[in-house]
Motif scaffolding. Structure first.
Motif, PDB file in Angstrom:
ATOM      1  N   ILE A 151     -24.453 138.556  77.517  1.00  0.00           N
ATOM      2  CA  ILE A 151     -25.463 137.490  77.459  1.00  0.00           C
ATOM      3  C   ILE A 151     -26.000 137.180  78.857  1.00  0.00           C
ATOM      4  O   ILE A 151     -27.201 137.012  79.062  1.00  0.00           O
ATOM      5  N   ALA A 152     -25.101 137.110  79.840  1.00  0.00           N
ATOM      6  CA  ALA A 152     -25.507 136.798  81.216  1.00  0.00           C
ATOM      7  C   ALA A 152     -26.424 137.869  81.784  1.00  0.00           C
ATOM      8  O   ALA A 152     -27.334 137.577  82.575  1.00  0.00           O
ATOM      9  N   GLU A 153     -26.207 139.120  81.391  1.00  0.00           N
ATOM     10  CA  GLU A 153     -26.997 140.231  81.932  1.00  0.00           C
ATOM     11  C   GLU A 153     -28.347 140.386  81.246  1.00  0.00           C
ATOM     12  O   GLU A 153     -29.223 141.078  81.776  1.00  0.00           O
ATOM     13  N   HIS A 154     -28.521 139.762  80.092  1.00  0.00           N
ATOM     14  CA  HIS A 154     -29.766 139.907  79.342  1.00  0.00           C
ATOM     15  C   HIS A 154     -30.543 138.592  79.415  1.00  0.00           C
ATOM     16  O   HIS A 154     -30.398 137.706  78.574  1.00  0.00           O
ATOM     17  N   THR A 155     -31.361 138.492  80.441  1.00  0.00           N
ATOM     18  CA  THR A 155     -32.029 137.223  80.734  1.00  0.00           C
ATOM     19  C   THR A 155     -33.147 136.883  79.742  1.00  0.00           C
ATOM     20  O   THR A 155     -33.675 135.776  79.762  1.00  0.00           O
ATOM     21  N   GLU A 156     -33.495 137.834  78.864  1.00  0.00           N
ATOM     22  CA  GLU A 156     -34.482 137.514  77.833  1.00  0.00           C
ATOM     23  C   GLU A 156     -33.890 136.604  76.744  1.00  0.00           C
ATOM     24  O   GLU A 156     -34.625 135.971  75.982  1.00  0.00           O
ATOM     25  N   ILE A 157     -32.566 136.524  76.683  1.00  0.00           N
ATOM     26  CA  ILE A 157     -31.905 135.693  75.671  1.00  0.00           C
ATOM     27  C   ILE A 157     -31.960 134.228  76.104  1.00  0.00           C
ATOM     28  O   ILE A 157     -31.564 133.899  77.232  1.00  0.00           O
ATOM     29  N   ASN A 158     -32.453 133.360  75.230  1.00  0.00           N
ATOM     30  CA  ASN A 158     -32.461 131.930  75.559  1.00  0.00           C
ATOM     31  C   ASN A 158     -31.744 131.065  74.540  1.00  0.00           C
ATOM     32  O   ASN A 158     -31.644 129.853  74.700  1.00  0.00           O
ATOM     33  N   GLU A 159     -31.223 131.698  73.489  1.00  0.00           N
ATOM     34  CA  GLU A 159     -30.528 130.930  72.456  1.00  0.00           C
ATOM     35  C   GLU A 159     -29.316 131.701  71.956  1.00  0.00           C
ATOM     36  O   GLU A 159     -29.378 132.917  71.728  1.00  0.00           O
ATOM     37  N   VAL A 160     -28.209 130.972  71.778  1.00  0.00           N
ATOM     38  CA  VAL A 160     -26.998 131.544  71.200  1.00  0.00           C
ATOM     39  C   VAL A 160     -26.763 130.874  69.851  1.00  0.00           C
ATOM     40  O   VAL A 160     -26.828 129.648  69.735  1.00  0.00           O
ATOM     41  N   ILE A 161     -26.501 131.702  68.847  1.00  0.00           N
ATOM     42  CA  ILE A 161     -26.233 131.202  67.499  1.00  0.00           C
ATOM     43  C   ILE A 161     -24.768 131.428  67.174  1.00  0.00           C
ATOM     44  O   ILE A 161     -24.279 132.559  67.250  1.00  0.00           O
ATOM     45  N   PHE A 162     -24.064 130.371  66.832  1.00  0.00           N
ATOM     46  CA  PHE A 162     -22.687 130.479  66.369  1.00  0.00           C
ATOM     47  C   PHE A 162     -22.707 130.735  64.865  1.00  0.00           C
ATOM     48  O   PHE A 162     -23.275 129.960  64.102  1.00  0.00           O
ATOM     49  N   SER A 163     -22.074 131.835  64.461  1.00  0.00           N
ATOM     50  CA  SER A 163     -22.059 132.195  63.055  1.00  0.00           C
ATOM     51  C   SER A 163     -20.671 132.665  62.668  1.00  0.00           C
ATOM     52  O   SER A 163     -19.700 132.408  63.371  1.00  0.00           O
ATOM     53  N   GLY A 164     -20.575 133.345  61.554  1.00  0.00           N
ATOM     54  CA  GLY A 164     -19.274 133.805  61.104  1.00  0.00           C
ATOM     55  C   GLY A 164     -19.430 134.718  59.898  1.00  0.00           C
ATOM     56  O   GLY A 164     -20.446 135.381  59.774  1.00  0.00           O
ATOM     57  N   GLY A 165     -18.505 134.621  58.954  1.00  0.00           N
ATOM     58  CA  GLY A 165     -17.663 133.501  58.665  1.00  0.00           C
ATOM     59  C   GLY A 165     -18.380 132.179  58.862  1.00  0.00           C
ATOM     60  O   GLY A 165     -19.563 132.023  58.656  1.00  0.00           O
ATOM     61  N   ASP A 166     -17.585 131.215  59.276  1.00  0.00           N
ATOM     62  CA  ASP A 166     -18.129 129.899  59.591  1.00  0.00           C
ATOM     63  C   ASP A 166     -17.595 129.487  60.939  1.00  0.00           C
ATOM     64  O   ASP A 166     -16.382 129.382  61.128  1.00  0.00           O
ATOM     65  N   PRO A 167     -18.482 129.248  61.930  1.00  0.00           N
ATOM     66  CA  PRO A 167     -18.015 128.939  63.286  1.00  0.00           C
ATOM     67  C   PRO A 167     -17.207 127.648  63.366  1.00  0.00           C
ATOM     68  O   PRO A 167     -16.383 127.499  64.261  1.00  0.00           O
ATOM     69  N   LEU A 168     -17.423 126.721  62.425  1.00  0.00           N
ATOM     70  CA  LEU A 168     -16.669 125.468  62.483  1.00  0.00           C
ATOM     71  C   LEU A 168     -15.265 125.613  61.919  1.00  0.00           C
ATOM     72  O   LEU A 168     -14.513 124.635  61.867  1.00  0.00           O
ATOM     73  N   MET A 169     -14.879 126.830  61.558  1.00  0.00           N
ATOM     74  CA  MET A 169     -13.469 127.107  61.279  1.00  0.00           C
ATOM     75  C   MET A 169     -12.668 127.094  62.581  1.00  0.00           C
ATOM     76  O   MET A 169     -11.449 126.937  62.566  1.00  0.00           O
ATOM     77  N   ALA A 170     -13.348 127.281  63.712  1.00  0.00           N
ATOM     78  CA  ALA A 170     -12.686 127.148  65.012  1.00  0.00           C
ATOM     79  C   ALA A 170     -12.412 125.673  65.285  1.00  0.00           C
ATOM     80  O   ALA A 170     -13.190 124.800  64.877  1.00  0.00           O
TER      81      ALA A 170
END
Length: 338
Positions: A151-170
């Motif tokens: 993610i740090a190396e790809h500066t075109e990325i401006n949004e991260v999506i938490f998914s799964g499964g279900d990320p709120l299982m964490a």
């Protein structure tokens, strides 16, 4: 009346982890809890071998007792139809097998999707990831460094999506740590969480979770997954209230499912109820053609007719966009309604 209020209060104090540990995994027990004679449906129970049954009790509480066609029950009840192999259906309809790092999908140019947790609190029978190789994409904290470096190396990325499964299982501490790592990447502006957990276990919206999102420099949004108005009740409203107070936008995406919500009146009622609960209708997805659950499919022309009927009922701002996800495409594909 005081006894009922006490029972509700006691239930809300049950932790989400305890509710998670107490999910129903036996279809016989599921039917018994909604006052249906399980002996009439034994022929369907073998389908749990294809995809396990998992249903939280707060979700079961919303089901209409004695109704085998209850729209919530039909989303989680295994059927022997799941053994049928249907032409044009696939175990990987969106071709998500290629990850750029463990647990990281880069499907869209400016967004990446992190498989934060493999499991879900509820196993919806129509799930397009029911065959996804979660065992190969369930990173620990140590494993996340490769994804974070990408993610740090790809500066075109401006949004991260938490998914799964279900990320709120964490748990909240794990989520806090992961959010902090992403905050250190300067070109990331937004964090999106796709989850069904608050809908099926409202207690999952903890104050700790709200504080993690509220205090982050990232603009956080939550996208819920609600298919039918009966999934929304006062417990869900109460759970979402702290998120709304924290000015965290809430959106909803639904899947158009035969026999569950393929009706203009139901979809209209869903949008109205969502908005009353502080949730903005967002997407109405065409069913992803995952092998084993063709009985949920709504044909495209039928879907178009239903959406046009719904548009005649709802104001424009309550109308979700009908879309299809096509493997390899750079974005979701809107369905032409004409």
């Amino acid at each position: 009346m005081p006894q009922i209020i006490t029972q509700i209060a006691n239930k809300m104090h049950i932790s989400w982890q305890k509710e998670l540990a107490n999910v129903v995994t036996d279809p016989k027990e599921l039917l018994e809890l909604v006052s249906i004679d399980a002996n009439k449906y034994l022929q369907h129970f073998k389908a749990r071998q294809l995809f396990p049954v998992r249903v939280p009790r707060p979700f079961i509480d919303k089901m209409i007792k004695g109704d085998i066609n209850d729209p919530l029950l039909k989303q989680v009840m295994p059927l022997n139809n799941e053994f049928l192999v249907t032409d044009g259906f696939s175990t990987d309809p969106l071709e998500e097998h290629d990850t750029v790092a463990k647990g990281l999908l880069h499907k869209y140019k400016h967004r990446v999707l992190m498989i934060v947790k493999a499991g879900c609190a509820i196993n919806c029978r129509y799930c397009f990831r029911r065959h996804f190789p979660y065992q190969d994409n369930s990173p620990s904290k140590a494993d996340w460094q490769e994804a974070l470096t990408y993610i740090a190396e790809h500066t075109e990325i401006n949004e991260v999506i938490f998914s799964g499964g279900d990320p709120l299982m964490a748990n909240d501490e794990h989520l806090r740590w992961l959010v902090e790592q992403i905050e250190n990447i300067s070109h990331i502006k937004r964090l999106r969480i796709h989850t069904r957990l608050p809908v099926v276990i409202p207690q999952r919206v903890t104050l700790a979770l709200v504080n993690v999102l509220k205090s982050s420099r990232l603009k956080a949004t939550i996208v819920l997954h609600i298919n039918h108005p009966n999934e929304i009740n006062t417990e869900l409203d109460d759970a979402l209230a702290p998120l709304i107070s924290a000015r965290i936008p809430l959106f909803n995406q639904s899947v158009l499912l035969k026999g569950i919500n393929d009706d203009a009146q139901i979809l209209s009622a869903l949008s109205e109820k969502l908005f009353d609960s502080g949730i903005q209708p967002y997407y109405l997805h065409m069913f992803d053609k995952v092998q084993g659950v063709a009985h949920f499919e709504v044909e495209e022309q039928t879907a178009i007719n239903i959406v046009n009927e719904t548009m005649a009922i709802l104001p424009g701002f309550l109308m979700p966009k009908l879309v299809r996800e096509i493997a390899g495409e750079a974005n979701k594909t809107p369905i032409n309604l004409t």
